[in-house]
Design a protein around this motif. Structure first.
Motif, PDB file in Angstrom:
ATOM      1  N   LEU A 214    -105.950  56.504  35.567  1.00 50.37           N
ATOM      2  CA  LEU A 214    -106.685  55.424  34.923  1.00 50.37           C
ATOM      3  C   LEU A 214    -107.529  55.932  33.759  1.00 50.37           C
ATOM      4  CD1 LEU A 214    -107.928  53.129  37.838  1.00 50.37           C
ATOM      5  CD2 LEU A 214    -106.341  52.521  36.012  1.00 50.37           C
ATOM      6  N   GLU A 215    -108.094  57.139  33.907  1.00 43.07           N
ATOM      7  CA  GLU A 215    -108.955  57.691  32.863  1.00 43.07           C
ATOM      8  C   GLU A 215    -108.225  57.869  31.535  1.00 43.07           C
ATOM      9  OE1 GLU A 215    -108.713  58.829  35.901  1.00 43.07           O
ATOM     10  OE2 GLU A 215    -110.697  58.351  36.706  1.00 43.07           O
ATOM     11  N   HIS A 216    -106.894  58.051  31.609  1.00 43.76           N
ATOM     12  CA  HIS A 216    -106.109  58.273  30.397  1.00 43.76           C
ATOM     13  C   HIS A 216    -105.651  56.976  29.738  1.00 43.76           C
ATOM     14  CE1 HIS A 216    -105.789  62.445  31.872  1.00 43.76           C
ATOM     15  NE2 HIS A 216    -105.591  62.742  30.602  1.00 43.76           N
ATOM     16  N   ILE A 217    -105.689  55.871  30.451  1.00 40.58           N
ATOM     17  CA  ILE A 217    -105.125  54.639  29.894  1.00 40.58           C
ATOM     18  C   ILE A 217    -106.114  53.482  29.790  1.00 40.58           C
ATOM     19  CG2 ILE A 217    -102.782  55.196  30.705  1.00 40.58           C
ATOM     20  CD1 ILE A 217    -103.220  53.172  32.983  1.00 40.58           C
ATOM     21  N   VAL A 218    -107.320  53.654  30.342  1.00 43.24           N
ATOM     22  CA  VAL A 218    -108.330  52.598  30.283  1.00 43.24           C
ATOM     23  C   VAL A 218    -109.491  53.048  29.409  1.00 43.24           C
ATOM     24  CG1 VAL A 218    -109.944  51.162  31.589  1.00 43.24           C
ATOM     25  CG2 VAL A 218    -107.699  51.727  32.559  1.00 43.24           C
ATOM     26  N   TRP A 220    -113.236  51.821  28.066  1.00 44.08           N
ATOM     27  CA  TRP A 220    -114.353  50.883  28.204  1.00 44.08           C
ATOM     28  C   TRP A 220    -115.193  50.933  26.931  1.00 44.08           C
ATOM     29  CZ3 TRP A 220    -115.807  48.120  32.760  1.00 44.08           C
ATOM     30  CH2 TRP A 220    -114.969  48.336  33.859  1.00 44.08           C
ATOM     31  N   VAL A 221    -115.530  49.769  26.415  1.00 41.70           N
ATOM     32  CA  VAL A 221    -116.336  49.736  25.183  1.00 41.70           C
ATOM     33  C   VAL A 221    -117.533  48.802  25.369  1.00 41.70           C
ATOM     34  CG1 VAL A 221    -114.397  50.276  23.685  1.00 41.70           C
ATOM     35  CG2 VAL A 221    -114.901  47.895  24.213  1.00 41.70           C
TER      36      VAL A 221
END
Length: 221
Positions: A214-218, A220-221
């Protein structure tokens, strides 16, 4: 209860894989396949205009005709219990004044006259200005295809939730497959092929699923 339901859904995603070969002796029941197709029917589409048609190819002769021009389904076409070709409408059937769109608003969505006019105007502006689809046959067709893939994903997930395997297929000569379907009286120039999908039961267990974290494809802004 909620946690159990979430785990059941995730387990279906873990179960689902692109099944390359099915057990030809195992057929999906009519009830189970109707359930899968119903999830396709209930899928969302832009403006609710359902640009798709699902062609269930059970005729063995037609499957054999498709085989030489469908390199991505060399094992799936002969062995799958059910083989579906998803068609998407072309630009002529997607304009605001087309018979399909007018029928959808009047007979399916049951909009009264003024509401149909308002929605038709908003939709026309969307096609012409927001997405700039008018006048571009290919772009309009691809827009319909993107919506068809929503139905495709829903059907494959629903199938996995009841233990049925599937495989989405894009490996085919689009022009030659469409010519076969036209010659067989299955489709006309109002449609083109978006994709194919085979359903059935696996003959062997797949390799472990590989995905990015998930860390590679999500983001958050």
């Amino acid at each position: 209860m909620t946690e159990n339901r979430k785990e059941e859904i995730l387990e279906a995603y873990r179960f689902r894989h692109a099944c390359k070969e099915f057990d030809p002796t195992k057929l999906i029941s009519d009830d189970d396949f109707a359930f899968i197709m119903e999830t396709g029917r209930l899928s969302p589409s832009s403006f609710g205009f359902e640009p798709w048609t699902f062609v269930v190819v059970q005729n063995r002769t037609i499957r054999e005709k498709l085989l030489p021009v469908t390199w991505g389904a060399q094992k799936q076409l002969p062995t799958s219990s059910h083989f579906v070709i998803i068609l998407s409408r072309t630009l002529a059937d997607l304009t605001s004044d087309s018979p399909h769109i007018q029928k959808m608003m009047a007979e399916v969505q049951l909009l009264p006259g003024e509401a149909r006019q308002r929605k038709g105007n908003v939709y026309h502006n969307f096609l012409e200005n927001d997405f700039k689809l008018l006048g571009d046959e290919r772009l309009a067709f691809e827009w319909g295809c993107r919506q068809s893939y929503i139905a495709l994903g829903n059907m494959m997930t629903a199938a996995a939730q009841i233990g049925i395997d599937s495989c989405p297929i894009e490996g085919f000569d689009k022009e030659k497959v469409e010519q076969i379907l036209i010659e067989e009286g299955i489709m006309d120039d109002r449609f083109g092929i978006a994709c194919m999908v085979a359903f059935g039961y696996r003959v062997r267990e797949p390799r472990p699923k590989t995905r990015q974290s998930l860390e590679h494809i999500v983001k958050w802004v």
